[in-house]
Design an enzyme around this catalytic site. Structure first.
Site, mmCIF file in Angstrom:
data_model
loop_
_atom_site.group_PDB
_atom_site.id
_atom_site.type_symbol
_atom_site.label_atom_id
_atom_site.label_comp_id
_atom_site.label_asym_id
_atom_site.label_seq_id
_atom_site.Cartn_x
_atom_site.Cartn_y
_atom_site.Cartn_z
ATOM 1 N NE ARG A 163 -3.854 -2.166 0.233
ATOM 2 C CZ ARG A 163 -3.629 -3.366 -0.300
ATOM 3 N NH1 ARG A 163 -2.531 -3.588 -1.008
ATOM 4 N NH2 ARG A 163 -4.497 -4.347 -0.181
ATOM 5 C CB SER A 236 -8.882 -1.467 4.147
ATOM 6 O OG SER A 236 -9.292 -2.637 3.512
ATOM 7 C CD GLU A 332 -5.669 0.588 2.546
ATOM 8 O OE1 GLU A 332 -5.406 -0.435 3.218
ATOM 9 O OE2 GLU A 332 -6.367 0.559 1.522
HETATM 10 C C1 LIG Z 1 -15.727 -0.450 -0.902
HETATM 11 C C2 LIG Z 1 -14.246 -0.217 -1.141
HETATM 12 C C3 LIG Z 1 -13.418 -1.299 -1.330
HETATM 13 C C4 LIG Z 1 -12.040 -1.112 -1.536
HETATM 14 N N1 LIG Z 1 -11.251 -2.210 -1.738
HETATM 15 C C5 LIG Z 1 -9.924 -2.058 -1.931
HETATM 16 C C6 LIG Z 1 -9.080 -3.198 -2.122
HETATM 17 O O1 LIG Z 1 -9.533 -4.331 -2.156
HETATM 18 N N2 LIG Z 1 -7.753 -2.978 -2.288
HETATM 19 C C7 LIG Z 1 -7.211 -1.730 -2.293
HETATM 20 O O2 LIG Z 1 -5.993 -1.615 -2.459
HETATM 21 N N3 LIG Z 1 -7.983 -0.639 -2.114
HETATM 22 C C8 LIG Z 1 -9.311 -0.767 -1.933
HETATM 23 N N4 LIG Z 1 -10.114 0.331 -1.733
HETATM 24 C C9 LIG Z 1 -9.487 1.677 -1.699
HETATM 25 C C10 LIG Z 1 -9.581 2.442 -3.046
HETATM 26 O O3 LIG Z 1 -10.591 1.936 -3.862
HETATM 27 C C11 LIG Z 1 -8.256 2.407 -3.806
HETATM 28 O O4 LIG Z 1 -7.240 2.986 -3.031
HETATM 29 C C12 LIG Z 1 -8.352 3.164 -5.146
HETATM 30 O O5 LIG Z 1 -7.183 2.993 -5.903
HETATM 31 C C13 LIG Z 1 -8.588 4.648 -4.916
HETATM 32 O O6 LIG Z 1 -8.915 5.210 -6.159
HETATM 33 P P1 LIG Z 1 -9.619 6.616 -6.253
HETATM 34 O O7 LIG Z 1 -9.506 7.046 -7.684
HETATM 35 O O8 LIG Z 1 -10.963 6.586 -5.689
HETATM 36 O O9 LIG Z 1 -8.611 7.447 -5.341
HETATM 37 P P2 LIG Z 1 -8.741 8.831 -4.555
HETATM 38 O O10 LIG Z 1 -9.327 8.569 -3.214
HETATM 39 O O11 LIG Z 1 -9.398 9.857 -5.404
HETATM 40 O O12 LIG Z 1 -7.195 9.182 -4.397
HETATM 41 C C14 LIG Z 1 -6.333 8.313 -3.701
HETATM 42 C C15 LIG Z 1 -4.911 8.887 -3.726
HETATM 43 O O13 LIG Z 1 -4.426 8.936 -5.051
HETATM 44 C C16 LIG Z 1 -4.060 10.276 -5.410
HETATM 45 N N5 LIG Z 1 -4.425 10.436 -6.822
HETATM 46 C C17 LIG Z 1 -5.622 10.169 -7.394
HETATM 47 N N6 LIG Z 1 -5.563 10.372 -8.727
HETATM 48 C C18 LIG Z 1 -4.296 10.796 -8.987
HETATM 49 C C19 LIG Z 1 -3.615 11.200 -10.180
HETATM 50 N N7 LIG Z 1 -4.193 11.162 -11.387
HETATM 51 N N8 LIG Z 1 -2.327 11.607 -10.073
HETATM 52 C C20 LIG Z 1 -1.701 11.624 -8.856
HETATM 53 N N9 LIG Z 1 -2.292 11.256 -7.714
HETATM 54 C C21 LIG Z 1 -3.574 10.851 -7.770
HETATM 55 C C22 LIG Z 1 -4.851 11.149 -4.477
HETATM 56 O O14 LIG Z 1 -4.256 12.429 -4.344
HETATM 57 C C23 LIG Z 1 -4.818 10.311 -3.207
HETATM 58 O O15 LIG Z 1 -3.574 10.467 -2.582
HETATM 59 C C24 LIG Z 1 -11.495 0.191 -1.540
HETATM 60 C C25 LIG Z 1 -12.342 1.285 -1.344
HETATM 61 C C26 LIG Z 1 -13.710 1.090 -1.161
HETATM 62 C C27 LIG Z 1 -14.604 2.272 -0.971
#
Ligand SMILES: Cc1cc2nc3c(=O)[nH]c(=O)nc-3n(C[C@H](O)[C@H](O)[C@H](O)COP(=O)(O)OP(=O)(O)OC[C@H]3O[C@@H](n4cnc5c(N)ncnc54)[C@H](O)[C@@H]3O)c2cc1C
Length: 336
Positions: A163, A236, A332
């Site tokens: 992570r 998580s 996380e």
């Molecule tokens: C129901 C649920 C289940 C999940 N299951 C998992 C799982 O099984 N495994 C897992 O690893 N995670 C899981 N997650 C966490 C999450 O889905 C992941 O971390 C996902 O990659 C986040 O994507 P996001 O676009 O929503 O990120 P955001 O929350 O929008 O951003 C996350 C981070 O990435 C940065 N970021 C986003 N886009 C960019 C970009 N283009 N350039 C630079 N930085 C950027 C942001 O600044 C922030 O630091 C889960 C979340 C939920 C709600």
């Protein structure tokens, strides 16, 4: 690009927190990234937002949110064994999974149904069911904010860990990822090291295909995790703690059923969910926030919870787990 002022972020974060951003910039093509940076990111604070599924907004954001929305999956190279895909940051992660299933590209099917956009996947090196995205990331392309230069980082340069990656370390809040390149296999192979997945496939008597593995993962996830469209959550909330083997063995004398997985450098990775459950927090509700009934690691907004409601529960969990196991849970989720 589009600019919105005093923009409601409620539908841009899976916790469903109603907070407002002073400025909100949607970047519509990768090419306009430098112009967006020059025009709107002169002044701190700013935050790059993907799908908001790993972000807990703790208050109104008095700065600029940058939200890349450009999409696209391109096949850049292909041979008999592998394919190289270039995927735009704004592509929803699960669209990429569906694309790979359709084209029979192997490697990321265990990461089915993880919410969020492709640009965020390398940031925290998403992982599930024995697979991490680092296993298939070929390179990451983007734009550095402080130097105003484009970058291309190889897999090794991304310094992936559990992570973790360079995007959470030296490049934290200092880059916009525009494209992620993936190298995927065209040869049939699966990762079934996660017992629950192998067992579920066996029980359902499904043939081993990309589609069946992906659907099985989706079904297992549905039973464990709340759908953010119905119950606000960020997946998580805490990382699984990694401890020395001696500490794990000590804990086993008191808690013989404590689960642990092998981690690099001879360490043991414990299940944060199990620790939280043993501390009495599974399915507990305090006001409008709580932990999920089927997975204590997931903090939820039952409707109308404020960021403080969630953070207070998180603090209590950290304290209680610490008292019981002498382990400090690390969040996380990104708190903004
Ligand atoms: C129901 C649920 C289940 C999940 N299951 C998992 C799982 O099984 N495994 C897992 O690893 N995670 C899981 N997650 C966490 C999450 O889905 C992941 O971390 C996902 O990659 C986040 O994507 P996001 O676009 O929503 O990120 P955001 O929350 O929008 O951003 C996350 C981070 O990435 C940065 N970021 C986003 N886009 C960019 C970009 N283009 N350039 C630079 N930085 C950027 C942001 O600044 C922030 O630091 C889960 C979340 C939920 C709600």
């Amino acid at each position: 690009m589009k600019l919105f002022e005093n923009h409601n972020l409620k539908t841009y974060n899976t916790f469903g927190m109603e907070v407002f951003a002073r400025k909100f910039v949607e970047i519509e093509t990768a090419e306009e990234t430098p112009a967006a940076v020059a025009e709107y990111l002169q002044q701190w604070p700013y935050y790059i937002l993907g799908g908001g599924s790993n972000t807990l907004f703790t208050k109104d954001f008095d700065g600029t949110i940058v939200h890349p929305v450009f999409r696209g999956i391109e096949r850049m190279e292909e041979n008999g064994d592998n394919v190289l895909l270039r995927v735009a940051a704004g592509e929803p992660w699960d669209n990429l999974i569906q694309y790979c299933i359709r084209h029979e590209y192997y490697g990321i099917e265990n990461l089915t149904a993880i919410p969020g956009l492709v640009g965020s996947a390398p940031v925290q090196n998403i992982g599930a069911y024995g697979v991490e995205v680092k296993d298939t990331v070929y390179k990451v392309q983007g734009y550095i904010l402080s130097t105003r230069n484009p970058f291309g980082l190889s897999n090794a340069d991304c310094r992936f860990g559990y992570r973790n990656s360079i995007f959470k370390q030296t490049l934290k809040n200092d880059c916009i990822i525009t494209y992620v390149w993936f190298q995927l296999s065209k040869r049939k192979h699966f990762t079934l090291s996660y017992q629950g997945l192998a067992k579920a496939l066996e029980e359902r008597e499904l043939p081993l295909t990309l589609h069946s593995v992906s659907e099985c993962v989706r079904k297992i996830r549905d039973t464990k995790l709340p759908d953010p469209k119905i119950v606000g959550n960020g997946g998580s909330f805490f990382k699984n703690p990694v401890v020395p083997v001696e500490q794990y063995q000590d804990l086993l004398t008191q808690y013989p059923d404590l689960v642990a997985y092998d981690a690099p450098k001879g360490l043991k990775k414990l299940s944060a969910g199990q620790l939280i459950e043993k501390a009495g927090w599974k399915g507990k509700r305090v006001g409008n926030a709580g932990t999920w009934k089927n997975q204590a690691l997931v903090l939820v907004n039952h409707g109308g919870a404020t960021p403080n409601d969630v953070l207070n529960i998180a603090d209590s969990i950290i304290n209680d787990v610490n008292k019981l196991f002498n382990i400090t849970l690390e969040m996380e989720i990104n708190r903004i």
